[in-house]
Motif scaffolding. Sequence first.
Motif, PDB file in Angstrom:
ATOM      1  N   ALA A 118       0.815  -1.072  -0.165  1.00  0.00           N
ATOM      2  CA  ALA A 118      -0.080   0.014  -0.047  1.00  0.00           C
ATOM      3  C   ALA A 118       0.662   1.232  -0.124  1.00  0.00           C
ATOM      4  O   ALA A 118       0.520   2.106  -0.961  1.00  0.00           O
ATOM      5  N   MET A 121       2.621   2.356  -3.601  1.00  0.00           N
ATOM      6  CA  MET A 121       1.544   2.433  -4.465  1.00  0.00           C
ATOM      7  C   MET A 121       1.209   3.402  -4.244  1.00  0.00           C
ATOM      8  O   MET A 121       1.389   4.856  -5.247  1.00  0.00           O
ATOM      9  N   LYS A 139      -6.420   7.746  -4.927  1.00  0.00           N
ATOM     10  CA  LYS A 139      -6.542   5.826  -4.537  1.00  0.00           C
ATOM     11  C   LYS A 139      -6.469   5.013  -6.113  1.00  0.00           C
ATOM     12  O   LYS A 139      -5.821   3.890  -6.297  1.00  0.00           O
ATOM     13  N   TRP A 140      -6.983   5.655  -7.005  1.00  0.00           N
ATOM     14  CA  TRP A 140      -7.236   4.874  -8.311  1.00  0.00           C
ATOM     15  C   TRP A 140      -5.647   4.713  -8.630  1.00  0.00           C
ATOM     16  O   TRP A 140      -5.254   4.323  -9.656  1.00  0.00           O
ATOM     17  N   ILE A 143      -4.046   2.393  -7.050  1.00  0.00           N
ATOM     18  CA  ILE A 143      -4.005   0.973  -8.151  1.00  0.00           C
ATOM     19  C   ILE A 143      -3.402   1.344  -8.979  1.00  0.00           C
ATOM     20  O   ILE A 143      -2.842  -0.420  -9.317  1.00  0.00           O
ATOM     21  N   THR A 361       0.411  -6.958  -4.020  1.00  0.00           N
ATOM     22  CA  THR A 361      -1.032  -5.840  -5.071  1.00  0.00           C
ATOM     23  C   THR A 361      -2.230  -6.004  -3.957  1.00  0.00           C
ATOM     24  O   THR A 361      -2.500  -5.156  -4.223  1.00  0.00           O
ATOM     25  N   ILE A 365      -4.636  -3.303  -1.770  1.00  0.00           N
ATOM     26  CA  ILE A 365      -5.378  -2.235  -2.174  1.00  0.00           C
ATOM     27  C   ILE A 365      -6.495  -1.473  -0.639  1.00  0.00           C
ATOM     28  O   ILE A 365      -7.224  -0.585  -1.290  1.00  0.00           O
ATOM     29  N   LEU A 368      -5.411   0.520   0.533  1.00  0.00           N
ATOM     30  CA  LEU A 368      -6.042   2.403   0.428  1.00  0.00           C
ATOM     31  C   LEU A 368      -7.195   2.680   0.237  1.00  0.00           C
ATOM     32  O   LEU A 368      -7.081   4.189   0.642  1.00  0.00           O
TER      33      LEU A 368
END
Length: 442
Positions: A118, A121, A139-140, A143, A361, A365, A368
């Motif tokens: 997290a 990313m 956040k996107w 991701i 990965t 998420i 996030l």
Amino acid sequence: MADTTGNTSETGASPAQNSNSTPRKSSWKYIGPGIVVAATGVGAGDLVATLIAGSNFGYTLLWAAIIGCLVKISLAEAAGRWHLSTGRTLFDGWASLGRWTTYFFVVYVVIWGFVYGAAAMSSSALPLQALFPDVMDLKWWGIACGLVGLVFVWFNKYAVFEKVMTVLVGVMFVVTVYLAIRVTPNLGDAFAGLLPVLPDEKDSILNTLGLIGGVGGTITLAAYGYWVNAKGWTNTGWMKVMRLDNRVAYATTGVFVVAMLFVGAELLHAANIAIESGDKGLIQLGDILEDEYGTATAKFFLIGFFATSFTSLIGVWHGVSLMFTDFVARYRRRDAAKGEEIASGERERSWPFRAYLLWLTFPPIVLLFQGQPFRLVVIYGVLGAAFLPFLAGTLIWLLNSDRTPREWRNGWVSNGMLVIAGLLFLVLCVKQIWDQPWSEFF
């Protein structure tokens, strides 16, 4: 002799044919794993820590940043020397010391990977959102970075991975050096900063030790030996090449941290400007650069910020997945894991490698969107602080025992540097554990 082009031996022969250890000459054309470990180890957090040190103390702690590079050189060199001199992997060496090493590694790699996924990313997403503010939410972006890293590492072998990392390191190098020149450093003060002087501040010793310990990498130092094998270096014939490669790695790291300390000293310290710790501090720096030098410089810096964060992401996605794969292989077969297996590239196609990629990965998420659970973050901090003392201590043990051929055991310089590293990281580990809010944990 041809240079490496993938996860095969340098001559294109089988591992058995390449079992001879005729020394190769140190040559710049072989450099690769060092660039990877430098790029992965220097994340946005490291640059911010150095930036804040420059902001708070000017050039006073320049010597500490350089010592930090020397300490990490000794750790990475020891990891690489173990792989080349024994033909065995580092995890196989750990397993020979007792089951406790396996327990520590498994707990560490599972919890650390979950929280780090997290963080990596988010760190990669921050400069992209700043560059393209109206495209999508942070956040996107995070991701998207995680998925791009997953797809890239999933479908590419080490050779392509190394080339991409080298390009991104080039971007980092150009951006940081440009900024260091742009702020017009005071070279007289900078040279004075090479003298080991402590700032006249509260907790100056701990702050100095923190800067030394924070230069360039944690578990990625252990991954260095795996990248050495992935390059096709599997025996002592590559020892001189590995040592040159390792020095290049931390010379590169040194350029990054010294450049950012220059920026902190000239741009922030002189104007008495404070920035936040963590990745958001670099976003603040982007705003300061825009006010001072214009939009073009700020955007150029954000590109370098992204390169710094994304190299750490894909570096961990690849290197720690290789280490996890080695753990699974060792656990299933109960026999010595060999460097040739990593050099063949088969492990990058194995299900444990890809399973850990997915672990890095997708589960993170959730963090996030929901934020990081307090207790998990505390455990993550403690495990992270304990890893480098664990690495230094086990390398001293392995490289002074009959597990290592006598010719390649530690000399007094290596032992001295590893002892210093171990003590340094042990102090920082105790401080990290002490500083955790344990009263709120239970």
